[in-house]
Design a protein around this motif. Structure first.
Motif, PDB file in Angstrom:
ATOM      1  N   ARG A 234      31.167  41.662  49.644  1.00  0.00           N
ATOM      2  CA  ARG A 234      29.837  41.773  49.024  1.00  0.00           C
ATOM      3  C   ARG A 234      28.770  41.721  50.109  1.00  0.00           C
ATOM      4  O   ARG A 234      28.807  40.818  50.956  1.00  0.00           O
ATOM      5  CB  ARG A 234      29.615  40.621  48.044  1.00  0.00           C
ATOM      6  CG  ARG A 234      30.587  40.669  46.890  1.00  0.00           C
ATOM      7  CD  ARG A 234      30.142  39.846  45.711  1.00  0.00           C
ATOM      8  NE  ARG A 234      30.819  40.383  44.531  1.00  0.00           N
ATOM      9  CZ  ARG A 234      30.383  40.273  43.294  1.00  0.00           C
ATOM     10  NH1 ARG A 234      29.269  39.622  43.047  1.00  0.00           N
ATOM     11  NH2 ARG A 234      31.040  40.804  42.294  1.00  0.00           N
ATOM     12  N   SER A 235      27.875  42.675  50.084  1.00  0.00           N
ATOM     13  CA  SER A 235      26.863  42.677  51.138  1.00  0.00           C
ATOM     14  C   SER A 235      25.793  41.622  50.810  1.00  0.00           C
ATOM     15  O   SER A 235      25.596  41.243  49.650  1.00  0.00           O
ATOM     16  CB  SER A 235      26.240  44.060  51.273  1.00  0.00           C
ATOM     17  OG  SER A 235      25.002  44.081  50.632  1.00  0.00           O
ATOM     18  N   ARG A 236      25.102  41.176  51.846  1.00  0.00           N
ATOM     19  CA  ARG A 236      24.120  40.100  51.691  1.00  0.00           C
ATOM     20  C   ARG A 236      23.012  40.482  50.723  1.00  0.00           C
ATOM     21  O   ARG A 236      22.471  39.663  50.008  1.00  0.00           O
ATOM     22  CB  ARG A 236      23.544  39.787  53.079  1.00  0.00           C
ATOM     23  CG  ARG A 236      22.730  38.539  53.183  1.00  0.00           C
ATOM     24  CD  ARG A 236      22.741  38.016  54.608  1.00  0.00           C
ATOM     25  NE  ARG A 236      22.158  38.971  55.536  1.00  0.00           N
ATOM     26  CZ  ARG A 236      20.899  38.925  55.947  1.00  0.00           C
ATOM     27  NH1 ARG A 236      20.087  37.994  55.487  1.00  0.00           N
ATOM     28  NH2 ARG A 236      20.437  39.810  56.801  1.00  0.00           N
ATOM     29  N   PHE A 237      22.662  41.761  50.700  1.00  0.00           N
ATOM     30  CA  PHE A 237      21.536  42.195  49.857  1.00  0.00           C
ATOM     31  C   PHE A 237      21.989  42.751  48.502  1.00  0.00           C
ATOM     32  O   PHE A 237      21.232  43.415  47.823  1.00  0.00           O
ATOM     33  CB  PHE A 237      20.690  43.225  50.612  1.00  0.00           C
ATOM     34  CG  PHE A 237      20.010  42.617  51.805  1.00  0.00           C
ATOM     35  CD1 PHE A 237      18.878  41.826  51.639  1.00  0.00           C
ATOM     36  CD2 PHE A 237      20.525  42.786  53.078  1.00  0.00           C
ATOM     37  CE1 PHE A 237      18.263  41.230  52.730  1.00  0.00           C
ATOM     38  CE2 PHE A 237      19.917  42.204  54.172  1.00  0.00           C
ATOM     39  CZ  PHE A 237      18.777  41.418  54.000  1.00  0.00           C
ATOM     40  N   SER A 238      23.239  42.493  48.142  1.00  0.00           N
ATOM     41  CA  SER A 238      23.711  43.024  46.854  1.00  0.00           C
ATOM     42  C   SER A 238      23.066  42.247  45.710  1.00  0.00           C
ATOM     43  O   SER A 238      22.593  41.120  45.871  1.00  0.00           O
ATOM     44  CB  SER A 238      25.231  42.952  46.789  1.00  0.00           C
ATOM     45  OG  SER A 238      25.672  41.652  47.045  1.00  0.00           O
ATOM     46  N   HIS A 239      23.024  42.864  44.549  1.00  0.00           N
ATOM     47  CA  HIS A 239      22.422  42.241  43.360  1.00  0.00           C
ATOM     48  C   HIS A 239      23.241  42.674  42.161  1.00  0.00           C
ATOM     49  O   HIS A 239      24.194  43.478  42.307  1.00  0.00           O
ATOM     50  CB  HIS A 239      20.955  42.668  43.216  1.00  0.00           C
ATOM     51  CG  HIS A 239      20.781  44.147  43.287  1.00  0.00           C
ATOM     52  ND1 HIS A 239      20.913  44.959  42.188  1.00  0.00           N
ATOM     53  CD2 HIS A 239      20.556  44.974  44.348  1.00  0.00           C
ATOM     54  CE1 HIS A 239      20.747  46.216  42.543  1.00  0.00           C
ATOM     55  NE2 HIS A 239      20.532  46.254  43.859  1.00  0.00           N
ATOM     56  N   THR A 242      24.408  46.117  41.733  1.00  0.00           N
ATOM     57  CA  THR A 242      25.377  46.657  42.682  1.00  0.00           C
ATOM     58  C   THR A 242      26.781  46.688  42.076  1.00  0.00           C
ATOM     59  O   THR A 242      27.612  47.508  42.456  1.00  0.00           O
ATOM     60  CB  THR A 242      25.419  45.770  43.957  1.00  0.00           C
ATOM     61  OG1 THR A 242      24.084  45.435  44.332  1.00  0.00           O
ATOM     62  CG2 THR A 242      26.133  46.448  45.096  1.00  0.00           C
TER      63      THR A 242
END
Ligand SMILES: NC(=O)C1=CN([C@@H]2O[C@H](COP(=O)(O)OP(=O)(O)OC[C@H]3O[C@@H](n4cnc5c(N)ncnc54)[C@H](O)[C@@H]3O)[C@@H](O)[C@H]2O)[C@@H](O)CC1
Ligand SMILES: Nc1ncnc2c1ncn2[C@@H]1O[C@H](COP(=O)(O)OP(=O)(O)O)[C@@H](O)[C@H]1O
Ligand SMILES: [K+]
Length: 505
Positions: A234-239, A242
Motif C-alpha cells: 500500500r502506498s503512503r498516499f493511498s486512500h 485506491t
C-alpha cells in the motif's frame, strides 16, 4: 509449482544429473536423506521407539527404501528391510543393496511376516509404475494395508499411477502419509484416491530448476511462493478510493448470516468501500453487525427482487444466502442482462443454481467471471461425470465455452481457467467443512477483485488465503470446533504471513 508425471520427472532427473555433475545414486541419496528428515520431523522422538519395517521393490523406489533403511540403521533406529526378489533390479537399487548389507528377501507368494505394530515404509513402486498392478500383487498389498501402525509411502502409494485413472479394484497401498519428491502428482490431489492418500508432503530434492520451469503441463499446485508476490504493497498516499468499492448482493429470510460473513471477510481483505445489497429484513442485521458496510436496501422484504445496481462498483459478489424464489430469479436475470461487459464478478451459491436452471443467462456473463461451485453445484452446472478426470475435462470445456473461471471447491480446490490451465490449492483442511466457509471465500475474492487484482490472480490468492486462515485457526480451535467466523478472524494473520518480509521496519 507444476504438477508433473513420472515420464517428465525421469527426464528432469537426467538433466539434473548432467547439469549438476552428480550420479543418479547421489540423487537417490539426497531423496532418501530428505525422506528421513521428514519422518523425524513428523514422528519426532516417537520414531526411536517404533519398530520400522521397509518394503522395497526392484526399481528406484525400492532403491530409495534401501537407502532409507541404511540411513535409519546408521542413526540407531530399529529398522528391518524386506526386499522383493527380482531378476532385474535397477542399477541404483543394486548399489544400495550392497551398501545396506543385511536384508530379508521375499517373493510375492510368501506370507510376508510383519511386526504387529510400528511404522511401515512402502517402497514397492513409485512414479515408475506404468500400469495398474495385477492380481499377483493383491496378497502383498493386502498385508501392507492390514498393518497395525501407520503406513508411509515414498513418492507414491504403491499401485497408484501418477496421472491416469485406475480400475477401482486394482491393488493399491493405502498410505497414511506420502512423501513425494519435488512436485505433487495429479492423483495425489484427486478426491477419487483420497482413500489411498491420507496426506502428502512435497520434498524438495534439488532437481534442476530450469528443467522444472520448462516442463510443460496444464496442472499447477499453488503454494505460498506462487501467490506471495501477487500481494500489493500500500502506498503512503493511498486512500479508500485506491482499493476499490466492492458490492455484495445476497441474503434472504433466515440466511442473512451468509452476507454478514461475506461482508466481514471482504472488509478484512482490504477493499476500500463495501456496499451490501440486501432485502429489507437484512437492514438492521447488517447495520448492527458490519458497521463499516454501506447498505442498499432492496424493495423485496424477505428476499431480493429489485437488484438495484446504481453505484460505481469495481466488483460484484452475488448469490450468498440469496435463495431462488420467483421474484429473485426475475430480478437476478434482469441484473445479469444489464451488466457491462467489463464488470468483475464472482457468482456463488444460489446465483449458480439459478444459472443451472436458466442456461440462457450464461451468455450474459462477462468474460472472466468467477463461478465458485461446490461439487453438487458444479454437477448442476455442467452435468454428471463418471470420474474425476471426466469432471476436469467437462469443467475445462465449460470454462472455455463461456469464457469463465471455474473454481471447484473442496479439498485442494481446483481453479480452471478458460485456457484449460488448472490450479490446485495447497492450503485448507477438513475443519472448513461447515456451512459458511464458502461465503467467507466469496467475500475475500470479491474484495480482491475490487482492488484490481485480475480475476485469475484474485481466485488463486483468495483460495490460498482462505485455506491459510483455516490452517491457522486449526492450531487454536482444532478441525472439529473451527467455525467460518474464525476464518475471518484469522485473515489479518494470514495476510501478514504471506506478505514478503521487508528489510525496512
Ligand atoms: N526425481 C525423482 O523424483 C527421483 C525419484 N527417485 C525414485 O525413483 C522412483 C522411480 O523409479 P523407477 O523409475 O525405477 O520406478 P519404480 O521404482 O516406481 O518401479 C519401476 C519398476 O516397476 C516395474 N513396473 C512398472 N509398472 C509395473 C506393473 N504394473 N507391474 C509390475 N511391475 C511394474 C518397472 O518395469 C520397473 O522395473 C521414484 O518414485 C522415486 O522413488 C529417487 O530415487 C531419485 C529422484
Ligand atoms: N476437507 C476440506 N479441505 C479443505 N477445504 C475444504 C474442505 N471441505 C470444505 N472446504 C472448503 O470450505 C468451503 C466450503 O464451501 P461451500 O461448500 O460452498 O459451503 P458453504 O457455502 O456452505 O460454506 C470451500 O472453500 C471448500 O474448499
Ligand atoms: K511407494
Amino acid at each position: 509449482m507444476k504438477i508433473l508425471n513420472g515420464a517428465q520427472l525421469q527426464l528432469i532427473d537426467q538433466l539434473t544429473i548432467q547439469r549438476q555433475g552428480i550420479s543418479s545414486w547421489e540423487l537417490m541419496e539426497r531423496a532418501a536423506l530428505k525422506a528421513v528428515e521428514a519422518m523425524e520431523s513428523d514422528f519426532g522422538e516417537g520414531l526411536q521407539e517404533l519398530p520400522i519395517v521397509i518394503i522395497c521393490g526392484k526399481g528406484n523406489n525400492g532403491g530409495d527404501g534401501l537407502a532409507i533403511g541404511r540411513i535409519l540403521g546408521e542413526q540407531g533406529y530399529n529398522v528391518e528391510v524386506k526386499l522383493l526378489h527380482s531378476e532385474n533390479y535397477s542399477p541404483d537399487n543394486l548399489i544400495n543393496q550392497q551398501k545396506l548389507g543385511a536384508k530379508e528377501m521375499f517373493t510375492l507368494d510368501d506370507d510376508l511376516k510383519l511386526p504387529a505394530s510400528g511404522l511401515l515404509i512402502d517402497c514397492l513402486f513409485g512414479s515408475g509404475l506404468h500400469s495398474e498392478l495385477g492380481i499377483s500383487w493383491v496378497n502383498i498389498i493386502r498385508r501392507i494395508n492390514g498393518f497395525g501402525g501407520p503406513v508411509v509411502s515414498i513418492d507414491m502409494p504403491s499401485g497408484l499411477l501418477t496421472d491416469r485413472l485406475i480400475d477401482s479394484g486394482a491393488p493399491m497401498v493405502h498410505a497414511d502419509k506420502v512423501y513425494t519428491f519435488q512436485v505433487p502428482k495429479l492423483n495425489l490431489l484427486l478426491p477419487a484416491y483420497g482413500y489411498a492418500v491420507g496426506g502428502f508432503t512435497v520434498l524438495d530434492i534439488g532437481l534442476d530448476t530450469q528443467a522444472l520451469d520448462e516442463a510443460e503441463g496444464a496442472y499447477h499446485y499453488t503454494v505460498a511462493e506462487d501467490v506471495a508476490g501477487l500481494l500489493r504493497p500500500r502506498s503512503r498516499f493511498s486512500h479508500k478510493g485506491t482499493f476499490g468499492h466492492a458490492c455484495l448482493i445476497g441474503g434472504s429470510e433466515g440466511k442473512m448470516g451468509a452476507v454478514v460473513m461475506s461482508a466481514r471477510a471482504s472488509l478484512r481483505s482490504g477493499c476500500g468501500l463495501l456496499t451490501a445489497v440486501v432485502p429489507q429484513i437484512g437492514h438492521p442485521i447488517l447495520q448492527s453487525t458490519v458497521p463499516e458496510a454501506m447498505l442498499s436496501v432492496d424493495s423485496g422484504k424477505l428476499q431480493l427482487e429489485e437488484f438495484s445496481n446504481n453505484g460505481n462498483f469495481q466488483a460484484f459478489g452475488v448469490g450468498i444466502g440469496m435463495g431462488k424464489g420467483e421474484s429473485t430469479v426475475r430480478g437476478f436475470s434482469k441484473w445479469m442482462q444489464d451488466l457491462k461487459s467489463q464488470a468483475r464478478i464472482i457468482l456463488d451459491a444460489d446465483a449458480l443454481n439459478i444459472l443451472s436452471e436458466h442456461a440462457d443467462l450464461l451468455k450474459f456473463l462477462p468474460r472472466q467471471t468467477i463461478l465458485t461451485p461446490h461439487p453438487k453445484e458444479l454437477q448442476r452446472l455442467i452435468g454428471e461425470w463418471s470420474d474425476d478426470y471426466e469432471k476436469i475435462e467437462m469443467a475445462k470445456t465449460f470454462a472455455r465455452a463461456h469464457g469463465v473461471i471455474l473454481l471447484i471447491k473442496g479439498a485442494h480446490t481446483a481453479i480452471i481457467d478458460e485456457d484449460g490451465s488448472c490450479y490446485f490449492n495447497s492450503t485448507g483442511n477438513p475443519g472448513m467443512a461447515t456451512g459458511g466457509s464458502g461465503d467467507v471465500l466469496t467475500g475475500i475474492i470479491c474484495s480482491l477483485l475490487a482492488q484490481g487484482y485480475v480475476p485469475l490472480e484474485a481466485a488463486k490468492l483468495g483460495v490460498f488465503i482462505h485455506g491459510l486462515t483455516a490452517d491457522l485457526a486449526k492450531e487454536k480451535f482444532g478441525e472439529i470446533s473451527m467455525l467460518p467466523t474464525d476464518l475471518i478472524d484469522f485473515l489479518p494473520m494470514a495476510f501478514e504471513k504471506l506478505k514478503p518480509r521487508s528489510y525496512l521496519a
